[in-house]
Design a protein around this motif. Sequence first.
Motif, PDB file in Angstrom:
ATOM      1  N   ASP A 167      13.622   5.274  51.536  1.00  0.00           N
ATOM      2  CA  ASP A 167      12.938   6.560  51.726  1.00  0.00           C
ATOM      3  C   ASP A 167      13.519   7.613  50.802  1.00  0.00           C
ATOM      4  OD1 ASP A 167      11.278   5.508  53.689  1.00  0.00           O
ATOM      5  OD2 ASP A 167      12.467   6.311  55.363  1.00  0.00           O
ATOM      6  N   GLN A 168      14.854   7.683  50.722  1.00  0.00           N
ATOM      7  CA  GLN A 168      15.488   8.662  49.834  1.00  0.00           C
ATOM      8  C   GLN A 168      15.192   8.339  48.377  1.00  0.00           C
ATOM      9  OE1 GLN A 168      17.110  11.543  50.854  1.00  0.00           O
ATOM     10  NE2 GLN A 168      16.777  11.987  48.688  1.00  0.00           N
ATOM     11  N   PHE A 169      15.183   7.057  48.032  1.00  0.00           N
ATOM     12  CA  PHE A 169      14.837   6.645  46.671  1.00  0.00           C
ATOM     13  C   PHE A 169      13.436   7.134  46.306  1.00  0.00           C
ATOM     14  CE2 PHE A 169      12.556   3.592  44.026  1.00  0.00           C
ATOM     15  CZ  PHE A 169      13.333   3.603  42.883  1.00  0.00           C
ATOM     16  N   ARG A 170      12.489   6.964  47.212  1.00  0.00           N
ATOM     17  CA  ARG A 170      11.109   7.397  46.946  1.00  0.00           C
ATOM     18  C   ARG A 170      11.022   8.912  46.789  1.00  0.00           C
ATOM     19  NH1 ARG A 170      10.165   3.347  51.204  1.00  0.00           N
ATOM     20  NH2 ARG A 170       9.476   1.466  50.138  1.00  0.00           N
ATOM     21  N   ILE A 171      11.761   9.644  47.615  1.00  0.00           N
ATOM     22  CA  ILE A 171      11.778  11.108  47.510  1.00  0.00           C
ATOM     23  C   ILE A 171      12.340  11.519  46.154  1.00  0.00           C
ATOM     24  CG2 ILE A 171      12.913  13.193  48.408  1.00  0.00           C
ATOM     25  CD1 ILE A 171      12.693  11.836  51.218  1.00  0.00           C
ATOM     26  N   ASP A 172      13.463  10.906  45.766  1.00  0.00           N
ATOM     27  CA  ASP A 172      14.083  11.230  44.480  1.00  0.00           C
ATOM     28  C   ASP A 172      13.172  10.854  43.312  1.00  0.00           C
ATOM     29  OD1 ASP A 172      16.272  12.107  45.905  1.00  0.00           O
ATOM     30  OD2 ASP A 172      17.491  10.323  45.491  1.00  0.00           O
ATOM     31  N   ALA A 173      12.552   9.690  43.397  1.00  0.00           N
ATOM     32  CA  ALA A 173      11.660   9.243  42.320  1.00  0.00           C
ATOM     33  C   ALA A 173      10.473  10.176  42.188  1.00  0.00           C
ATOM     34  CB  ALA A 173      11.196   7.816  42.582  1.00  0.00           C
ATOM     35  N   ASP A 174       9.941  10.630  43.304  1.00  0.00           N
ATOM     36  CA  ASP A 174       8.808  11.547  43.263  1.00  0.00           C
ATOM     37  C   ASP A 174       9.214  12.882  42.644  1.00  0.00           C
ATOM     38  OD1 ASP A 174       6.045  12.138  43.862  1.00  0.00           O
ATOM     39  OD2 ASP A 174       6.800  13.471  45.444  1.00  0.00           O
ATOM     40  N   ALA A 175      10.416  13.350  42.982  1.00  0.00           N
ATOM     41  CA  ALA A 175      10.906  14.616  42.436  1.00  0.00           C
ATOM     42  C   ALA A 175      11.129  14.526  40.927  1.00  0.00           C
ATOM     43  CB  ALA A 175      12.195  15.028  43.142  1.00  0.00           C
ATOM     44  N   LEU A 176      11.462  13.331  40.436  1.00  0.00           N
ATOM     45  CA  LEU A 176      11.752  13.152  39.013  1.00  0.00           C
ATOM     46  C   LEU A 176      10.575  12.574  38.226  1.00  0.00           C
ATOM     47  CD1 LEU A 176      15.352  11.692  39.388  1.00  0.00           C
ATOM     48  CD2 LEU A 176      14.723  14.019  38.721  1.00  0.00           C
ATOM     49  N   ARG A 177       9.417  12.527  38.859  1.00  0.00           N
ATOM     50  CA  ARG A 177       8.244  11.905  38.245  1.00  0.00           C
ATOM     51  C   ARG A 177       7.926  12.465  36.860  1.00  0.00           C
ATOM     52  NH1 ARG A 177       3.268  10.132  41.341  1.00  0.00           N
ATOM     53  NH2 ARG A 177       4.748  10.546  42.975  1.00  0.00           N
ATOM     54  N   GLU A 178       8.071  13.769  36.683  1.00  0.00           N
ATOM     55  CA  GLU A 178       7.705  14.415  35.420  1.00  0.00           C
ATOM     56  C   GLU A 178       8.863  14.464  34.422  1.00  0.00           C
ATOM     57  OE1 GLU A 178       4.552  15.230  34.834  1.00  0.00           O
ATOM     58  OE2 GLU A 178       4.091  14.518  36.866  1.00  0.00           O
ATOM     59  N   GLU A 179      10.035  13.975  34.812  1.00  0.00           N
ATOM     60  CA  GLU A 179      11.191  14.026  33.918  1.00  0.00           C
ATOM     61  C   GLU A 179      10.977  13.097  32.716  1.00  0.00           C
ATOM     62  OE1 GLU A 179      15.968  13.939  34.368  1.00  0.00           O
ATOM     63  OE2 GLU A 179      14.885  12.329  35.344  1.00  0.00           O
TER      64      GLU A 179
END
Length: 66
Positions: free
Chosen positions: A45-57
């Motif tokens: 769950d935390q991985f998905r949250i982090d990945a979503d936050a960094l999607r545009e990086e």
Amino acid sequence: MATTIGFRPAADDERILREAAQPGESTSDTLRRALRLLDHERWLDQFRIDADALREEDVNAEPEAW
């Protein structure tokens, strides 16, 4: 430090434990495995949250660190 946790399973809990237990596995082993699965799910769950936050990086736009 050893800690004992008391647990009085409800009927549904007992059903889940019976269905989830692997051959030769004790109730304690089943509960330990379930806790590790829960911990892994929380990590995912935390991985998905982090990945979503960094999607545009765009790491290619960053300067080389070395």
